[in-house]
Scaffold this active site. Structure first.
Site, PDB file in Angstrom:
ATOM      1  N   LYS A  28       0.856  -1.333   0.000  1.00  0.00           N
ATOM      2  CA  LYS A  28       0.011  -0.135  -0.009  1.00  0.00           C
ATOM      3  C   LYS A  28       0.898   1.239  -0.099  1.00  0.00           C
ATOM      4  CE  LYS A  28      -3.686  -0.399   2.169  1.00  0.00           C
ATOM      5  NZ  LYS A  28      -4.539  -0.464   3.506  1.00  0.00           N
ATOM      6  N   ARG A  98      -3.508   3.098   8.749  1.00  0.00           N
ATOM      7  CA  ARG A  98      -3.822   1.935   7.991  1.00  0.00           C
ATOM      8  C   ARG A  98      -2.556   0.784   7.882  1.00  0.00           C
ATOM      9  NH1 ARG A  98      -8.437   2.535   4.351  1.00  0.00           N
ATOM     10  NH2 ARG A  98      -9.049   4.934   4.538  1.00  0.00           N
ATOM     11  N   GLY A 107      -7.970  -7.269   4.833  1.00  0.00           N
ATOM     12  CA  GLY A 107      -9.100  -7.260   5.908  1.00  0.00           C
ATOM     13  C   GLY A 107      -8.323  -8.116   7.029  1.00  0.00           C
ATOM     14  N   MET A 109      -5.462  -7.266   8.564  1.00  0.00           N
ATOM     15  CA  MET A 109      -4.949  -6.251   9.721  1.00  0.00           C
ATOM     16  C   MET A 109      -5.726  -5.126   9.990  1.00  0.00           C
ATOM     17  SD  MET A 109      -0.993  -6.889   9.044  1.00  0.00           S
ATOM     18  CE  MET A 109      -1.078  -6.512   7.233  1.00  0.00           C
ATOM     19  N   ARG A 342      -3.976  -1.353  -5.589  1.00  0.00           N
ATOM     20  CA  ARG A 342      -3.163  -2.544  -5.673  1.00  0.00           C
ATOM     21  C   ARG A 342      -3.781  -3.416  -6.622  1.00  0.00           C
ATOM     22  NH1 ARG A 342      -5.976  -4.180   0.151  1.00  0.00           N
ATOM     23  NH2 ARG A 342      -7.845  -4.495  -0.278  1.00  0.00           N
ATOM     24  N   HIS A 458     -15.802  -8.172   3.022  1.00  0.00           N
ATOM     25  CA  HIS A 458     -14.948  -8.946   3.419  1.00  0.00           C
ATOM     26  C   HIS A 458     -15.029 -10.393   3.035  1.00  0.00           C
ATOM     27  CE1 HIS A 458     -13.311 -12.037   6.474  1.00  0.00           C
ATOM     28  NE2 HIS A 458     -12.290 -11.448   6.378  1.00  0.00           N
ATOM     29  N   ARG A 564      -1.696 -47.350  -9.307  1.00  0.00           N
ATOM     30  CA  ARG A 564      -1.678 -48.127  -8.307  1.00  0.00           C
ATOM     31  C   ARG A 564      -2.631 -49.382  -8.149  1.00  0.00           C
ATOM     32  NH1 ARG A 564      -2.286 -42.102  -5.318  1.00  0.00           N
ATOM     33  NH2 ARG A 564      -3.629 -42.320  -6.976  1.00  0.00           N
ATOM     34  N   ARG A 620       2.751 -49.661 -10.911  1.00  0.00           N
ATOM     35  CA  ARG A 620       3.140 -50.003  -9.527  1.00  0.00           C
ATOM     36  C   ARG A 620       2.561 -51.372  -9.117  1.00  0.00           C
ATOM     37  NH1 ARG A 620       2.483 -46.638  -4.357  1.00  0.00           N
ATOM     38  NH2 ARG A 620       0.415 -47.840  -4.364  1.00  0.00           N
ATOM     39  N   GLU A 755      11.324 -44.871  -1.848  1.00  0.00           N
ATOM     40  CA  GLU A 755      10.390 -44.384  -0.796  1.00  0.00           C
ATOM     41  C   GLU A 755      10.921 -44.770   0.720  1.00  0.00           C
ATOM     42  OE1 GLU A 755       6.476 -46.394  -1.174  1.00  0.00           O
ATOM     43  OE2 GLU A 755       7.426 -47.674  -2.534  1.00  0.00           O
ATOM     44  N   SER A 774      11.268 -43.454  -9.238  1.00  0.00           N
ATOM     45  CA  SER A 774      10.126 -42.513  -9.103  1.00  0.00           C
ATOM     46  C   SER A 774      10.077 -42.520  -7.410  1.00  0.00           C
ATOM     47  CB  SER A 774       8.767 -43.374  -9.474  1.00  0.00           C
ATOM     48  OG  SER A 774       7.762 -42.384  -9.323  1.00  0.00           O
ATOM     49  N   GLY A 776       8.514 -41.737  -4.083  1.00  0.00           N
ATOM     50  CA  GLY A 776       7.266 -41.889  -3.433  1.00  0.00           C
ATOM     51  C   GLY A 776       7.244 -41.109  -2.168  1.00  0.00           C
ATOM     52  N   THR A 777       7.258 -39.703  -2.383  1.00  0.00           N
ATOM     53  CA  THR A 777       7.191 -38.905  -1.360  1.00  0.00           C
ATOM     54  C   THR A 777       6.552 -38.996  -0.146  1.00  0.00           C
ATOM     55  OG1 THR A 777       6.373 -37.153  -2.389  1.00  0.00           O
ATOM     56  CG2 THR A 777       8.718 -36.999  -2.544  1.00  0.00           C
ATOM     57  N   ASN A 778       5.244 -39.756  -0.083  1.00  0.00           N
ATOM     58  CA  ASN A 778       4.562 -39.945   0.989  1.00  0.00           C
ATOM     59  C   ASN A 778       5.240 -40.582   2.040  1.00  0.00           C
ATOM     60  OD1 ASN A 778       2.687 -38.750  -0.692  1.00  0.00           O
ATOM     61  ND2 ASN A 778       1.357 -40.456  -1.025  1.00  0.00           N
ATOM     62  N   ASP A 779       5.469 -42.039   1.720  1.00  0.00           N
ATOM     63  CA  ASP A 779       6.199 -42.748   2.468  1.00  0.00           C
ATOM     64  C   ASP A 779       7.700 -42.243   2.866  1.00  0.00           C
ATOM     65  OD1 ASP A 779       4.322 -44.697   3.285  1.00  0.00           O
ATOM     66  OD2 ASP A 779       5.044 -46.221   1.796  1.00  0.00           O
ATOM     67  N   CYS A 842       6.148 -38.962  -7.867  1.00  0.00           N
ATOM     68  CA  CYS A 842       4.864 -39.338  -7.941  1.00  0.00           C
ATOM     69  C   CYS A 842       4.073 -39.184  -6.652  1.00  0.00           C
ATOM     70  CB  CYS A 842       4.890 -40.635  -8.471  1.00  0.00           C
ATOM     71  SG  CYS A 842       5.324 -41.980  -7.308  1.00  0.00           S
ATOM     72  N   TYR A 862      10.279 -35.759 -14.414  1.00  0.00           N
ATOM     73  CA  TYR A 862       8.641 -35.305 -14.309  1.00  0.00           C
ATOM     74  C   TYR A 862       8.233 -35.256 -12.931  1.00  0.00           C
ATOM     75  CZ  TYR A 862       8.264 -40.536 -13.149  1.00  0.00           C
ATOM     76  OH  TYR A 862       8.364 -41.639 -12.588  1.00  0.00           O
TER      77      TYR A 862
END
Length: 901
Positions: A28, A98, A107, A109, A342, A458, A564, A620, A755, A774, A776-779, A842, A862
């Protein structure tokens, strides 16, 4: 002054800054400085920097003496410009205070108007304007805002007193209240301040100003601001600037007013002026939704010269900033002032259309068009909407504030909405109007319905930013908070009843309504095409069924990165066969059941190969713990007890006992670390043998029909190269047997999902037997942190986020410092062994923007994500390339200006 205090300049007059100083002056403040330099009608003022905010927190919530001196000097300059004096009883100067964060947080602050009024200066204002009514209206507003924001007194206490006055005096609206009544209300407000804060309302105007500045700094860390920052990944250490600006008054009568203008329609993106205004009002009346405003088009009839001036300024500002602008304005006695501009918050549909239109108008480049899109907007574009049906009769119609359709149980406050959402219910937040304190309720709700407020209130702004449907200003809605019921026209609904809204038309319906699937607009297709020209990462889909594959292809997937296979079994007709196979007492029985499962899988694979004609499909092999497929042990036990009590079905009882015993024998203390993934394939090779036979039979049949097939077999949960070596041999054996003569014409790859942390560490040795990795970022995240995802998110993760122990949920945003290091290590070591090794991600992180940026930086080939996040990933991948180029250009520029030694 101590060494801890900042000695740099902490206060800048508007004419001393510009838009490039946004990190110091906030969004602002930077824009007010820029507009001042452009010669626009901006009330004069100054900005207290974000550095001063950081200093305030370092000094335990105090303003340094030097900062207070700088503020006084800036006020003195303002006095000369306005020919008035701060605190003077004859020519009083009044200011607004302000917030102004670096990243827009509408909205979240606080703002205080009319600061500088006290029991003496209010008399001077009355003499100056010849309106005692106006003067005391301003004064009561200041006391209420100061009481709420600075002293923490609930705003409801002030609004209740105003309503009581109108009832007793017989006034329908604020405009009918007399000067004497405003004066009386001012006295009541001052008593409220004394009663609830223990201090008198400050008469010293510099005390007012210092307390107000501290309050705005303090609002940087209020609960709603923290929620908003976490929601939109805004850094907590940015701090906020404070803008102090000479007041102009929209509440001086019928030739004054205030409003909000967008240079393009923020809901649709259409190139048209869009906004609202109120006559005889101040800005907070519009944005707080306290009164339902008038459409901006009506201003052309009320004050044509003001409208034309406003339209010209709006056009100039959009051309200067090369983006849609959100402009706040005030009209004082038919003179127009701009209070801020803005880049405007917009819906996903509008964001895409505006970016494409500006690109086609030649205003911005391809890269700028792509950079401008919040990748999360693309998720919103894929939300469903209410299907048009003639028999659907609305109960009421309000203002279409944020598009999309939604249904949910009526919740009359944010806390209820949040609680019901946590219990798994779909919720509709219904309120007279929302305030910034309600952000957690809006976040929990499917949609928002309010009785008051307009399309710039708001509720509307926040809902649009979140992609939530919203209907505002529904004057047929009234709420009985005590009875927990609502009235919609002639209809009465209870809290907990289901309500539906159409944020595109403003219509409100009883009960659940049918929703239609979203469409890819021409603008979205154009923008995604621009992104595809820029990005380097390929975008694959996590798709488990033929339907998923078809949708993924339509949304631009360049292959399937994760199929899967176990998800193909989770249907009512297939699950009993799979359960029987798992519970089989002998290998022969298991093989017999696998023979029945094989054609099911083969059929699915054939349909998926057809859908992905010519694109790779990563399959898989069976991965999850077997107990996920098994019947519920408690239900079986209850079934057995009922049979025993009734004395019926002895054979059935025996069968149930055998099944219960078998399930118990298969139970594991920690099934996520037990017999699953490649361990299952090694222990029971006939299961993987069947799946591989189904894959290669499908490949052979589909290829024979002229479809190009590119199967990639993924072995899950490998932690040792010998596991992959053994199972790769099984893949090659089955492929050779099934394909026969087609073996040479159908190429396939074999790889593994990384993983297990040990697999990342031993990537070079595992790569000897792999064509691709590949991640497997969850596990991998669970095992690296030692967190059970379900337990962590349910028990302690929110606490860790609140305490800043973690900067983000590691299951939503990739942990680059820990998990990311394992990925970097594995990619580097794997490609050292095999330069052609294909690498991708993945897990769920494949649809997260910051994680995609990491994948680009790390050199992956990928990312793979769920079907409806593919447009998001395509956009984020392009933005990752642009970001990398920008960073490289900045480093080059910095190097060019380094002094030569």
């Amino acid at each position: 002054m101590s060494a801890e205090q900042i000695t740099e300049k902490q206060v800048y007059l508007f004419e001393e800054g510009n838009a490039s100083m946004v990190k110091l002056l906030g969004g602002k403040g930077g824009n007010l400085a820029e507009m001042t330099a452009l010669g626009l009608p901006i009330p004069p003022g100054f900005t207290i920097t974000t550095d001063a905010c950081k200093s305030y927190y370092k000094q335990g919530g105090q303003l340094s003496g030097e900062l207070q001196s700088e503020i006084r000097r800036a006020i003195s300059t303002l006095e000369k410009v306005k020919d008035s004096r701060f605190g003077d009883a004859n020519q009083p100067l009044m200011v607004s205070v302000r917030s102004g964060s670096v990243t827009s947080m509408p909205g979240m602050m606080d703002t205080i108007l009319n600061l500088g009024l006290n029991d003496e200066t209010v008399l001077g204002l009355a003499r100056q304007t010849a309106s005692e009514s106006f003067a005391y209206d301003c004064y009561r507003r200041l006391i209420a805002m100061f009481g709420e924001i600075v002293l923490g007194i609930p705003s409801l206490l002030f609004s209740q007193q105003l309503e009581n006055l109108k009832i007793h005096a017989g006034r329908e609206s604020d405009g009918e209240i007399t000067a004497g009544e405003w004066k009386q209300l001012t006295g009541v407000y001052q008593l409220l301040v004394k009663e609830h804060s223990g201090i008198d309302f400050p008469q010293d105007v510099y005390q007012q100003l210092n307390m107000a500045v501290r309050a705005v700094f303090r609002s940087w860390n209020n609960a709603r601001a923290k929620v908003y920052r976490r929601l939109y990944s805004i850094p907590h250490d940015q701090g906020t600037a404070v803008n102090v600006q000479a007041m102009v008054f929209g509440n001086k009568g019928e030739d004054s007013g205030t409003g909000v203008l967008f240079t393009r329609n923020p809901s649709t993106g259409a190139k048209e002026l869009y906004g609202e205004y109120l006559i005889n009002a101040q800005g907070e009346d519009v944005v707080a939704g306290l009164r339902t405003p008038r459409r901006l088009a009506e201003l052309r009839e009320d004050m044509p010269e003001v409208y034309d001036h406003l339209a010209a300024l709006a056009s100039g500002l959009e051309a200067h900033y090369r983006d849609m602008q959100d402009i706040e304005f005030t009209i004082e006695n038919r003179t127009l002032y701009l209070l801020q501009t803005r880049s405007g918050k917009r819906t996903a549909q509008a964001a895409v259309k505006i970016a494409v239109d500006l690109y086609e108008e030649g205003e911005i480049t391809k890269e700028e068009a792509v950079r401008r899109i919040d990748a999360g907007h693309l998720d919103q574009l894929l939300h469903r909407s209410i299907a048009p049906l003639e028999e659907l009769k609305p109960l009421a119609i309000g203002l279409p504030a944020s598009p999309g359709g939604a249904s949910g149980m009526i919740a009359l406050d944010a806390e209820t909405a949040e609680a019901w959402k946590q219990n798994g219910s779909r919720v509709m937040l219904v309120s007279a109007e929302t305030s910034p304190e309600d952000i957690h309720g809006i976040l929990a709700a499917e949609g928002v319905l309010t009785a008051r407020g307009g399309m710039t209130s708001h509720a509307a702004v926040v809902a649009r930013g979140m992609g939530k449907p919203c209907v505002c200003g529904c004057d047929q809605l009234s709420i009985d908070a005590e009875q927990r019921i609502i009235y919609l026209g002639d209809h009465i609904l209870k809290e907990g009843d289901v309500l539906s809204i159409d944020g595109s038309s403003g219509r409100v319906y009883a009960g659940d309504v049918p929703l239609s699937d979203p469409e890819m607009t021409p603008e979205l297709l154009k923008l995604l095409g621009l992104a595809d020209e820029i990005r380097e990462l390929k975008i694959y889909a996590n798709a488990d069924t033929p339907q998923d594959a078809r949708i993924s292809r339509e949304l631009g997937a360049e292959g399937i990165g994760l199929c899967r296979t176990e998800h193909m079994f989770f249907t009512g007709t297939r699950l009993p066969t799979v359960q029987s196979m798992i519970l089989a007492d002998s290998r022969e029985e298991r093989l017999s059941l696998l023979e029945r499962i094989l054609p099911m899988q083969q059929s699915d694979f054939e349909d998926m190969f057809k859908a992905m004609n010519g694109l790779p499909m990563t399959i898989r092999l069976l991965d999850p713990p077997l107990h996920e497929f098994l019947p519920n042990l408690e239900q079986l036990g209850e079934q057995l007890r009922r049979l025993q009590l009734t004395g019926g079905g002895l054979e059935e009882q025996k069968s149930l006992k055998r099944m219960i015993a078998k399930i118990r024998s298969l139970q594991e203390k920690n099934p996520m670390l037990g017999l699953r993934g490649c361990r299952l394939g090694i222990q029971f090779p006939e299961i993987y043998d069947m799946q591989l036979e189904a894959v290669f039979r499908a490949a052979k049949t589909t290829a024979h029909n002229g479809i190009e097939v590119r199967p990639e077999i993924m072995i899950p949960l490998v932690g040792d190269p010998r596991e992959l070596k053994e199972l790769r041999a099984l893949v090659d054996k089955v492929a050779s047997e099934v394909l026969g003569e087609a073996f040479k014409s159908i190429s396939y790859r074999v790889g593994t999902m990384i993983e297990v942390p040990r697999a990342a560490v031993m990537a070079d040795k595992i790569a000897e037997h792999a064509d691709f990795f590949s991640f497997g970022t969850n596990d991998l995240t669970q095992m690296t942190f030692g967190y059970s995802r379900d337990d962590a998110e349910g028990k302690f993760l929110n606490s860790y986020l609140d305490r800043n122990i973690l900067s983000g949920n590691p299951f939503q945003m990739l942990d680059q410092e820990g998990v990311g290091k394992l990925i970097e290590w594995a990619v580097a070591r794997g490609k050292e062994k095999k330069s052609f090794l294909k690498t991708g991600l993945c897990g769920e992180h494949g649809g997260d923007q910051s994680s995609i940026f990491f994948c680009q930086q790390t050199g992956l080939d990928y990312v793979s994500c769920s079907p409806y996040r593919i447009p998001y990933a395509r956009m984020a991948a392009a933005q990752a390339v642009i970001s990398a180029r920008d960073e490289a250009a900045n480093k080059k520029a910095e190097a060019a200006i380094l002094p030569i030694e």
